[in-house]
Design a protein around this motif. Structure first.
Motif, PDB file in Angstrom:
ATOM      1  N   PRO A 137       0.805  -1.218   0.000  1.00 51.70           N
ATOM      2  CA  PRO A 137       0.000   0.000   0.000  1.00 51.70           C
ATOM      3  C   PRO A 137       0.839   1.269   0.000  1.00 51.70           C
ATOM      4  N   THR A 138       1.931   1.260   0.740  1.00 52.44           N
ATOM      5  CA  THR A 138       2.771   2.450   0.808  1.00 52.44           C
ATOM      6  C   THR A 138       3.426   2.749  -0.531  1.00 52.44           C
ATOM      7  N   ASP A 139       3.945   1.710  -1.191  1.00 51.18           N
ATOM      8  CA  ASP A 139       4.587   1.934  -2.485  1.00 51.18           C
ATOM      9  C   ASP A 139       3.575   2.420  -3.522  1.00 51.18           C
ATOM     10  N   LEU A 140       2.350   1.906  -3.474  1.00 45.44           N
ATOM     11  CA  LEU A 140       1.336   2.280  -4.453  1.00 45.44           C
ATOM     12  C   LEU A 140       0.727   3.642  -4.161  1.00 45.44           C
ATOM     13  N   LEU A 141       0.404   3.874  -2.888  1.00 46.57           N
ATOM     14  CA  LEU A 141      -0.400   5.047  -2.538  1.00 46.57           C
ATOM     15  C   LEU A 141       0.379   6.171  -1.883  1.00 46.57           C
ATOM     16  N   GLY A 142       1.613   5.919  -1.493  1.00 48.18           N
ATOM     17  CA  GLY A 142       2.426   6.952  -0.896  1.00 48.18           C
ATOM     18  C   GLY A 142       1.884   7.409   0.445  1.00 48.18           C
ATOM     19  N   PRO A 143       1.933   8.718   0.715  1.00 44.02           N
ATOM     20  CA  PRO A 143       1.528   9.240   2.022  1.00 44.02           C
ATOM     21  C   PRO A 143       0.072   8.943   2.375  1.00 44.02           C
ATOM     22  N   GLY A 144      -0.765   8.694   1.371  1.00 37.94           N
ATOM     23  CA  GLY A 144      -2.176   8.444   1.641  1.00 37.94           C
ATOM     24  C   GLY A 144      -2.504   7.017   1.996  1.00 37.94           C
ATOM     25  N   ALA A 145      -1.486   6.162   2.122  1.00 36.94           N
ATOM     26  CA  ALA A 145      -1.739   4.734   2.337  1.00 36.94           C
ATOM     27  C   ALA A 145      -2.499   4.462   3.624  1.00 36.94           C
ATOM     28  N   GLU A 146      -2.196   5.185   4.682  1.00 34.78           N
ATOM     29  CA  GLU A 146      -2.805   4.892   5.977  1.00 34.78           C
ATOM     30  C   GLU A 146      -4.298   5.162   5.996  1.00 34.78           C
ATOM     31  N   SER A 147      -4.752   6.117   5.184  1.00 34.91           N
ATOM     32  CA  SER A 147      -6.183   6.477   5.176  1.00 34.91           C
ATOM     33  C   SER A 147      -6.819   6.193   3.826  1.00 34.91           C
ATOM     34  N   ASN A 148      -6.357   5.132   3.147  1.00 34.92           N
ATOM     35  CA  ASN A 148      -6.854   4.868   1.794  1.00 34.92           C
ATOM     36  C   ASN A 148      -8.301   4.404   1.816  1.00 34.92           C
ATOM     37  N   SER A 149      -8.984   4.647   0.685  1.00 41.40           N
ATOM     38  CA  SER A 149     -10.407   4.318   0.576  1.00 41.40           C
ATOM     39  C   SER A 149     -10.647   2.915   0.031  1.00 41.40           C
ATOM     40  N   LEU A 150      -9.572   2.144  -0.170  1.00 40.47           N
ATOM     41  CA  LEU A 150      -9.708   0.809  -0.759  1.00 40.47           C
ATOM     42  C   LEU A 150      -9.795  -0.296   0.288  1.00 40.47           C
ATOM     43  N   GLY A 151      -9.644   0.059   1.541  1.00 38.86           N
ATOM     44  CA  GLY A 151      -9.675  -0.949   2.586  1.00 38.86           C
ATOM     45  C   GLY A 151      -8.391  -1.746   2.698  1.00 38.86           C
ATOM     46  N   LEU A 152      -7.300  -1.224   2.162  1.00 34.18           N
ATOM     47  CA  LEU A 152      -6.014  -1.921   2.226  1.00 34.18           C
ATOM     48  C   LEU A 152      -5.357  -1.659   3.571  1.00 34.18           C
ATOM     49  N   GLY A 153      -4.975  -2.750   4.266  1.00 34.20           N
ATOM     50  CA  GLY A 153      -4.270  -2.621   5.526  1.00 34.20           C
ATOM     51  C   GLY A 153      -2.786  -2.417   5.310  1.00 34.20           C
ATOM     52  N   ALA A 154      -2.118  -1.887   6.327  1.00 38.23           N
ATOM     53  CA  ALA A 154      -0.696  -1.567   6.201  1.00 38.23           C
ATOM     54  C   ALA A 154       0.144  -2.787   5.862  1.00 38.23           C
ATOM     55  N   ASP A 155      -0.283  -3.975   6.313  1.00 33.23           N
ATOM     56  CA  ASP A 155       0.505  -5.194   6.094  1.00 33.23           C
ATOM     57  C   ASP A 155       0.010  -6.011   4.903  1.00 33.23           C
ATOM     58  N   ASP A 156      -0.982  -5.506   4.179  1.00 28.94           N
ATOM     59  CA  ASP A 156      -1.518  -6.249   3.036  1.00 28.94           C
ATOM     60  C   ASP A 156      -0.573  -6.183   1.839  1.00 28.94           C
ATOM     61  N   SER A 157      -0.645  -7.206   1.012  1.00 34.47           N
ATOM     62  CA  SER A 157      -0.020  -7.141  -0.306  1.00 34.47           C
ATOM     63  C   SER A 157      -1.039  -6.599  -1.295  1.00 34.47           C
ATOM     64  N   VAL A 158      -0.544  -5.975  -2.363  1.00 32.32           N
ATOM     65  CA  VAL A 158      -1.427  -5.374  -3.360  1.00 32.32           C
ATOM     66  C   VAL A 158      -1.022  -5.883  -4.740  1.00 32.32           C
ATOM     67  N   VAL A 159      -2.021  -6.324  -5.519  1.00 30.36           N
ATOM     68  CA  VAL A 159      -1.787  -6.769  -6.890  1.00 30.36           C
ATOM     69  C   VAL A 159      -2.402  -5.741  -7.829  1.00 30.36           C
ATOM     70  N   VAL A 160      -1.586  -5.204  -8.714  1.00 29.38           N
ATOM     71  CA  VAL A 160      -2.033  -4.198  -9.671  1.00 29.38           C
ATOM     72  C   VAL A 160      -1.830  -4.733 -11.077  1.00 29.38           C
ATOM     73  N   VAL A 161      -2.862  -4.643 -11.916  1.00 26.00           N
ATOM     74  CA  VAL A 161      -2.753  -5.026 -13.323  1.00 26.00           C
ATOM     75  C   VAL A 161      -3.073  -3.814 -14.181  1.00 26.00           C
ATOM     76  N   MET A 162      -2.261  -3.590 -15.213  1.00 22.40           N
ATOM     77  CA  MET A 162      -2.524  -2.525 -16.185  1.00 22.40           C
ATOM     78  C   MET A 162      -2.648  -3.150 -17.566  1.00 22.40           C
ATOM     79  N   ASP A 163      -3.776  -2.924 -18.227  1.00 25.70           N
ATOM     80  CA  ASP A 163      -3.935  -3.256 -19.642  1.00 25.70           C
ATOM     81  C   ASP A 163      -3.624  -1.996 -20.437  1.00 25.70           C
ATOM     82  N   LEU A 164      -2.470  -1.988 -21.085  1.00 34.19           N
ATOM     83  CA  LEU A 164      -1.962  -0.797 -21.766  1.00 34.19           C
ATOM     84  C   LEU A 164      -2.472  -0.801 -23.198  1.00 34.19           C
ATOM     85  N   VAL A 165      -3.663  -0.287 -23.396  1.00 35.05           N
ATOM     86  CA  VAL A 165      -4.403  -0.508 -24.632  1.00 35.05           C
ATOM     87  C   VAL A 165      -3.811   0.245 -25.819  1.00 35.05           C
TER      88      VAL A 165
END
Length: 325
Positions: free
Chosen positions: A145-173
């Motif tokens: 979460p920290t790498d993805l969201l930066g300073p806003g990670a602690e109060s993110n609206s996605l429900g991601l916890g500080a110790d969670d892993s995050v999977v991001v996929v980009m379809d670069l159309v």
């Protein structure tokens, strides 16, 4: 409808400190999207099906531990050109919680891709995912979460916890066309007869009448008409404003959005709205009624805001400035 159109619109408050017809690569297939055609396949605990630019479904088989650093892999290698630095990319983004094995965000669910610039404003994770990638590719990152969201990670609206892993996929159309740059980044005071007139019913605005008004060139700067000048403090671009408003595209039969009939003014930082508002309202006294003409570059660009605002649309907003602080 007024919110700033930026990469990951639903996440912009935390990701950036703050729909278009898409097409996949001709070689894309559901099998390729799972990595079975020579691609790495991504993390073992999740696979993805669906063609690039058309759909994406995550299938989880287990939880993913939070990584020590972000890892990036290509699931589908597109046959388009390599993405250039500074290019704007039409991209479908998916975010999953690797710890709880839940989908938390998907542009496919939202019905339209993002227009994401390949520059520093999107953050290191997205930059790394686009680095060296080609159009038509599907790229996956496992991050924190920290790498993805930066300073806003602690109060993110996605429900991601500080110790969670995050999977991001980009379809670069595909590369996204950029709206023409206006000839000035300042508002110009316009004559009232150069702009549509306000249509009212029962004392409240209900629309704009464009009779006799030519559609402006796309590079026309923000045009401003102060219909009624208030006597309050002057609005600053850094303010949070309370306003009533009505928005319309050229010669539209009806507004695409308005607050008057709802009886609930909009309250928002100007920095969170489309740039044309900050440009047009800067210096306007509180209590004023203003009509703004906003070019697409300072509105919703080539992407528009489906279904009511097409790409490259000039926007008109009638705005009553109630408060600014």
């Amino acid at each position: 409808m007024l919110r700033r159109s930026r990469p990951l619109a639903a996440l912009c408050a935390v990701v950036l400190l703050s729909g278009l017809a898409a097409c996949g690569s001709e070689s894309d297939s559901a099998d390729e999207a799972t990595g079975s055609s020579g691609s790495s396949g991504g993390p073992e605990e999740v696979s993805f099906t669906g063609e690039v630019g058309e759909s994406l479904t995550a299938e989880w088989s287990g939880a993913i531990e939070q990584p020590e650093e972000t890892t990036v892999e290509t699931l589908v290698e597109g046959d388009g050109e390599e993405i250039a630095e500074g290019a704007t990319v039409s991209t479908y983004v998916y975010v999953g919680n690797g710890s709880t094995q839940e989908d938390v965000f998907s542009d496919y669910d939202n019905g339209a891709p993002e227009s994401i610039p390949n520059d520093e404003q999107v953050g290191e994770v997205f930059l790394e995912m686009m680095d060296g990638a080609t159009y038509g590719s599907r790229v996956v990152a496992v991050t924190t979460p920290t790498d993805l969201l930066g300073p806003g990670a602690e109060s993110n609206s996605l429900g991601l916890g500080a110790d969670d892993s995050v999977v991001v996929v980009m379809d670069l159309v595909e590369e996204q066309e950029v709206a023409p740059t206006p000839s000035s980044d300042q508002a110009e005071d316009a004559a009232p007869d150069s702009q549509p007139s306000v249509v009212s019913e029962g004392g409240d605005p209900v629309g704009l009448d464009f009779e006799g008004i030519d559609e402006p060139a796309l590079d026309t700067p923000v045009q401003r008409v102060v219909l009624e000048e208030g006597d309050g403090a002057k609005v600053k671009a850094s303010d949070t404003v309370t306003v009533d408003y009505l928005g319309a595209t050229y010669d539209a039969d009806a507004p695409f959005d308005e607050s008057y009939s709802r009886g609930e003014p909009l309250v928002s930082p100007l920095s969170g709205l489309i740039p044309g508002w900050s440009i047009g309202l800067d210096g306007v006294p509180v209590g004023s009624r203003v009509l703004l003409q906003i070019p697409p570059a300072y509105g919703y660009g080539t992407q528009g805001s489906p279904p009511n605002i097409p790409g490259n649309a000039t926007l008109w907003f009638l705005i009553d400035v109630v408060e600014a602080e």
